[in-house]
Scaffold this motif. Structure first.
Motif, mmCIF file in Angstrom:
data_model
loop_
_atom_site.group_PDB
_atom_site.id
_atom_site.type_symbol
_atom_site.label_atom_id
_atom_site.label_comp_id
_atom_site.label_asym_id
_atom_site.label_seq_id
_atom_site.Cartn_x
_atom_site.Cartn_y
_atom_site.Cartn_z
ATOM 1 N N ASP A 189 0.837 -1.200 0.000
ATOM 2 C CA ASP A 189 0.000 0.000 0.000
ATOM 3 C C ASP A 189 0.871 1.249 0.000
ATOM 4 O O ASP A 189 1.582 1.510 0.976
ATOM 5 N N HIS A 231 0.025 4.165 0.447
ATOM 6 C CA HIS A 231 -0.491 5.145 1.404
ATOM 7 C C HIS A 231 -0.193 4.746 2.850
ATOM 8 O O HIS A 231 -0.638 5.420 3.780
ATOM 9 N N ARG A 246 -1.985 3.448 -6.207
ATOM 10 C CA ARG A 246 -2.810 2.376 -5.651
ATOM 11 C C ARG A 246 -1.932 1.186 -5.260
ATOM 12 O O ARG A 246 -0.771 1.086 -5.696
ATOM 13 N N PRO A 247 -2.434 0.254 -4.445
ATOM 14 C CA PRO A 247 -1.630 -0.879 -3.977
ATOM 15 C C PRO A 247 -1.164 -1.783 -5.116
ATOM 16 O O PRO A 247 -1.817 -1.899 -6.159
#
Length: 424
Positions: free
Chosen positions: A3, A5, A18-19
């Motif tokens: 991830d 984030h 995005r992952p």
């Protein structure tokens, strides 16, 4: 999933990032599931390939550029290693394997016995970092091959991998251009033995007095009743019978290592032995390819030690034995002497000896300057029942023409032998 984030380092993350399932430093491998890390290289920086990775659908790119789906950091390589450190801390058991020869084989057998994850081919620091990140917090053990070719590199690898188990398979002359001497090799590779659990192969044992050994004979952890022939190797360990198809002594010793590690991990030894029987090492690492002519593909790399081991395996086969040897790279000022020693050993152990490239005359009685010249003489000589060993350094950075002339990268010889034998 990886991830972007939720990272263990500060970064400016593009909202569209995005992952991903995997990481790569090779933009050609980027895809909607594989993120790209833009690293500095010897010839050019990975930033040149960021756009192609994005075009391939990479979920994110780790870079210092301000681009769509970027995980933007001042230094992508430092960020990658920081991420690897954080993920490595989540794994309960990591085995590090080094040595002059037999690293990939030992890694493969240790991983099978432990039911561990391992990096199949590459062992560079970026590759290891990506591997640690992808397998962070996994329940499975990890086995990491830790090869070096310059002073100080082992310390860097240990800082990255922090192995719980440190293994040295063997010690001999290799990468002398960067490492300088066998004494330096002993010291550099020996740094892995700072691990809590330490093991060395029997050949390396005299270089590390007091460190437990694995293998056969007088090893601390010894297999028993070893039998070697053209079909493979059989032995027993702790009363468990082990059968390894098309294996040599090197594979058998690696299997003992795997069983020692499995026993220490509390795993069932009979199940571990069954897994060992199915191990297949990558191409070019002593792969026995049976047929009208048996071809031993050991062309991935070569050092004086590894050539000697391969020749020892060759003599286990019935029929006429043939050695095809090319140049061993990175041997420094002693390369002539070392090639002469290997050639003398080949002449003692093989029925016919071929050499190709710069040191062809030292390596074999039948000497050729280029691979095409070698093949023109070798192929018509073959007959049913012959066993041919092919071994040399890869010369991966060489141009195709120079590879042919220097006698490095003999994978082309293996391919030609496999095609030719179908006609016999």
């Amino acid at each position: 999933m990886l991830d972007p984030h939720a990272l263990p380092f500060p970064a400016t993350v593009h909202p569209q990032a995005r992952p991903a399932r995997r990481l790569t430093w090779d933009s050609r491998e980027a895809s909607p599931e594989v993120a790209f890390v833009a690293l500095p290289g010897e010839a050019m920086h990975g930033n040149r390939f960021v756009q192609s990775a994005l075009d391939a659908g990479a979920p994110f790119v780790l870079t210092d550029l301000d681009v769509p789906r970027a995980v933007q950091v001042p230094d992508a390589q430092a960020a990658l290693f920081a991420w690897a450190h954080a993920e490595r801390a989540k794994n309960a058991l990591v085995v590090g394997v080094t040595g002059t020869a037999g690293k990939t084989t030992a890694k493969s057998y240790a991983a099978a016995a432990l039911e561990a994850a391992y990096l199949p081919v590459f062992n560079t620091q970026p590759a290891i970092a990506c591997f640690l990140i992808e397998h962070g917090a996994g329940a499975e053990p990890l086995v990491v091959e830790m090869g070096i070719d310059r002073l100080g590199e082992m310390a860097e690898l240990i800082e990255l991998v922090r192995p719980d188990v440190g293994v040295v398979t063997s010690i001999g002359a290799a990468h002398l251009d960067g490492l300088g001497s066998v004494d330096n090799i002993v010291r550099e590779k020996g740094e892995i033995l700072q691990a809590e659990t330490r093991l060395v192969g029997m050949q390396a044992g005299p270089f590390y007095p007091g460190v437990p050994t694995y293998g056969f004979g007088e090893a601390t952890f010894a297999g028993e009743n070893l039998h070697l022939d053209e079909s493979g190797a059989t032995f027993s360990f702790r009363g468990v019978r082990v059968q390894l198809p098309r294996a040599s002594r090197v594979q058998a010793e690696a299997a003992v290592l795997g069983l020692v590690l499995a026993e220490r991990a509390g795993l069932n030894l009979e199940s571990a032995a069954a897994r060992l029987a199915g191990v297949e090492v990558p191409g070019g690492r002593y792969r026995v390819l049976p047929g009208a002519v048996t071809v031993i593909d050991d062309a991935y790399n070569a050092s004086p030690l590894s050539v000697g081991v391969a020749l020892d395996a060759l003599v286990q086969f019935p029929g006429r034995t043939i050695s095809v040897l090319g140049r061993m790279l990175e041997l420094g000022e002693t390369e002539g002497e070392l090639h002469a020693g290997v050639g003398a050993e080949a002449r003692r152990k093989a029925d016919l000896t071929y050499g190709v490239g710069r040191f062809a005359g030292l390596l074999g009685d039948r000497a050729f300057q280029t691979v095409p010249e070698l093949l023109a003489a070798l192929l018509p000589e073959l007959r049913r029942g012959d066993v041919v060993l092919v071994k040399a350094s890869r010369g991966i950075s060489y141009t195709p023409q120079k590879r042919l002339q220097e006698g490095v990268g003999l994978d082309t010889v293996v391919a030609a032998l496999l095609e030719w034998r179908e006609r016999l």
